[in-house]
Scaffold this active site. Structure first.
Site, PDB file in Angstrom:
ATOM      1  N   HIS A 108       0.849  -1.206   0.000  1.00 35.94           N
ATOM      2  CA  HIS A 108       0.000   0.000   0.000  1.00 35.94           C
ATOM      3  C   HIS A 108       0.884   1.255   0.000  1.00 35.94           C
ATOM      4  O   HIS A 108       0.377   2.379   0.061  1.00 35.94           O
ATOM      5  CB  HIS A 108      -0.831   0.055   1.288  1.00 35.94           C
ATOM      6  N   LYS A 266     -19.402  -5.683  -0.950  1.00 37.01           N
ATOM      7  CA  LYS A 266     -20.385  -5.733  -2.040  1.00 37.01           C
ATOM      8  C   LYS A 266     -19.710  -5.894  -3.400  1.00 37.01           C
ATOM      9  O   LYS A 266     -20.271  -6.480  -4.305  1.00 37.01           O
ATOM     10  CB  LYS A 266     -21.224  -4.463  -2.056  1.00 37.01           C
TER      11      LYS A 266
HETATM   12  P1  A3P Z   1     -16.752  -2.610  -1.199  1.00 39.78           P
HETATM   13  O1  A3P Z   1     -16.525  -2.328   0.251  1.00 39.78           O
HETATM   14  O2  A3P Z   1     -17.211  -1.405  -1.972  1.00 39.78           O
HETATM   15  O3  A3P Z   1     -17.630  -3.789  -1.438  1.00 39.78           O
HETATM   16  P2  A3P Z   1      -9.378  -3.745  -0.939  1.00 39.78           P
HETATM   17  O4  A3P Z   1      -9.277  -5.095  -1.515  1.00 39.78           O
HETATM   18  O5  A3P Z   1      -8.478  -2.730  -1.584  1.00 39.78           O
HETATM   19  O6  A3P Z   1      -9.325  -3.756   0.543  1.00 39.78           O
HETATM   20  O7  A3P Z   1     -10.808  -3.209  -1.355  1.00 39.78           O
HETATM   21  C1  A3P Z   1     -11.964  -3.836  -0.876  1.00 39.78           C
HETATM   22  C2  A3P Z   1     -13.084  -3.544  -1.837  1.00 39.78           C
HETATM   23  O8  A3P Z   1     -12.930  -4.371  -3.003  1.00 39.78           O
HETATM   24  C3  A3P Z   1     -14.431  -3.898  -1.231  1.00 39.78           C
HETATM   25  O9  A3P Z   1     -15.345  -2.996  -1.840  1.00 39.78           O
HETATM   26  C4  A3P Z   1     -14.602  -5.329  -1.702  1.00 39.78           C
HETATM   27  O10 A3P Z   1     -15.930  -5.762  -1.685  1.00 39.78           O
HETATM   28  C5  A3P Z   1     -14.072  -5.232  -3.126  1.00 39.78           C
HETATM   29  N1  A3P Z   1     -13.603  -6.525  -3.646  1.00 39.78           N
HETATM   30  C6  A3P Z   1     -12.996  -7.522  -2.986  1.00 39.78           C
HETATM   31  N2  A3P Z   1     -12.738  -8.539  -3.797  1.00 39.78           N
HETATM   32  C7  A3P Z   1     -13.196  -8.200  -5.017  1.00 39.78           C
HETATM   33  C8  A3P Z   1     -13.227  -8.870  -6.276  1.00 39.78           C
HETATM   34  N3  A3P Z   1     -12.742 -10.085  -6.418  1.00 39.78           N
HETATM   35  N4  A3P Z   1     -13.758  -8.202  -7.323  1.00 39.78           N
HETATM   36  C9  A3P Z   1     -14.253  -6.959  -7.170  1.00 39.78           C
HETATM   37  N5  A3P Z   1     -14.274  -6.287  -6.001  1.00 39.78           N
HETATM   38  C10 A3P Z   1     -13.743  -6.889  -4.931  1.00 39.78           C
END
Ligand code: A3P
Length: 302
Positions: A108, A266
């Site tokens: 990150h 979501k």
């Molecule tokens: P939401 O909270 O809007 O649903 P990160 O992985 O950077 O922590 O981000 C998390 C966000 O990515 C969350 O968004 C999560 O639901 C979504 N996310 C996780 N896995 C995913 C996937 N395979 N495809 C698309 N979105 C995904």
């Protein structure tokens, strides 16, 4: 230092960014000690911007000939344990952040705080970011779950204020994005800059783009066999979020501080509409426009 989000680890304001103490030591140590190789591929993102997804996709792409379907680590480990953030595992005693046979290293860390050798060498960087409105809503839900349970939950309004002021994990969000955006303009062969919303619109296209960029292009034969679609499917929100490992358990590489299922909420574009008032959306849109003005980049997706 600002612990307004009631998190177990406070933020430190370090070199222009709010960084949790969970990550800071690894970032600084890596700056001193890590030597990048041209074969390294860094997977970079600000939190809540598609990190879990891009980790899964890049891992599936570069290891696609290593495993039979049923033995793929993505089926039994969360993407965060398959590709831990280097800042959480890098230490003086354990500077070995590379994994045998896997050229990927996740982080990150903002561009300007990467080890100098990462910036200078010919290693590759894949970066993903997202509309700040959806990032904020995603972060709000995530932080609400990892906060100290004995503290009062933070209100959406208070959290929004902090996000707008840049007091969020690796914030200000826009500065994180701009660091990688500028690097991608200067060195397009080194930095692939992606947006969550674009990847959602045509994931297969981006899987091919990523594969080509990192030096693992799909052969015609693989394309005809449907390899791209298989990867899209295996890394989809629906598929990953329903695996037992991602429904149960906690992230080992983050000292089990967060449950695997917190990374799957979501997975939609535009969920901010269910949480932000029009005034809030307007304010965040304006901040984004102002911060990105003159850069050629836009992030307000909806
Ligand atoms: P939401 O909270 O809007 O649903 P990160 O992985 O950077 O922590 O981000 C998390 C966000 O990515 C969350 O968004 C999560 O639901 C979504 N996310 C996780 N896995 C995913 C996937 N395979 N495809 C698309 N979105 C995904």
């Amino acid at each position: 230092n600002d612990n307004g989000w009631r998190l177990p680890f406070p933020f430190y304001f370090y070199e222009g960014f709010s960084i949790s103490t969970l990550f800071l030591e690894g970032i600084i140590l890596a700056q001193e000690l890590f030597q990048a190789e041209p074969s390294d591929i860094f997977i970079c993102s600000p939190p809540k911007s598609g990190t879990t997804w891009i980790k899964a996709l890049t891992f599936a792409i570069v290891t696609r000939t290593h495993f039979q379907n049923s033995t793929n680590p993505l089926l039994s480990k969360t993407p965060h344990d398959i590709l831990p953030f280097y800042e959480t595992i890098f230490s003086k005693r354990w500077p070995h952040i590379r994994q045998p046979g896997i050229p990927l290293i996740a982080t990150h860390t903002p561009y300007t705080l990467l080890p100098k050798s990462v910036q200078d060498s010919d290693c590759k960087i894949v970066y993903v970011c997202r509309d700040p409105k959806d990032v904020f809503v995603s972060l709000f839900h995530f932080f609400a779950k990892v906060r100290f349970k004995e503290h009062e939950p933070i209100s959406l309004e208070e959290a929004f204020e902090m996000f707008c002021e840049g007091k969020s994990s690796f914030g200000p969000y826009w500065n994180h994005v701009l660091g990688y955006w500028k690097a991608s303009l200067e060195r397009p062969k080194k930095v692939l800059f992606l947006k969550y919303e674009d990847m959602m619109t045509d994931t297969a296209l981006y899987v091919k783009k990523i594969a080509e960029f990192v030096g693992y292009p799909f052969s015609l034969e693989e394309e005809e066999e449907g390899m791209v679609e298989k990867i899209v499917e295996m890394c989809s929100f629906e598929f990953l979020s329903n695996l037992e490992v991602n429904r149960e358990g906690a992230v080992e590489s983050l000292s089990k501080l967060s449950q695997n299922n917190l990374y799957f909420r979501k997975g939609k574009v535009g969920d901010w509409k269910n949480y932000l008032t029009l005034e809030m959306a307007d304010r965040l849109n304006k901040i984004t426009e102002q911060k990105l003005s003159g850069s050629g980049l836009t992030l307000n997706a909806s």
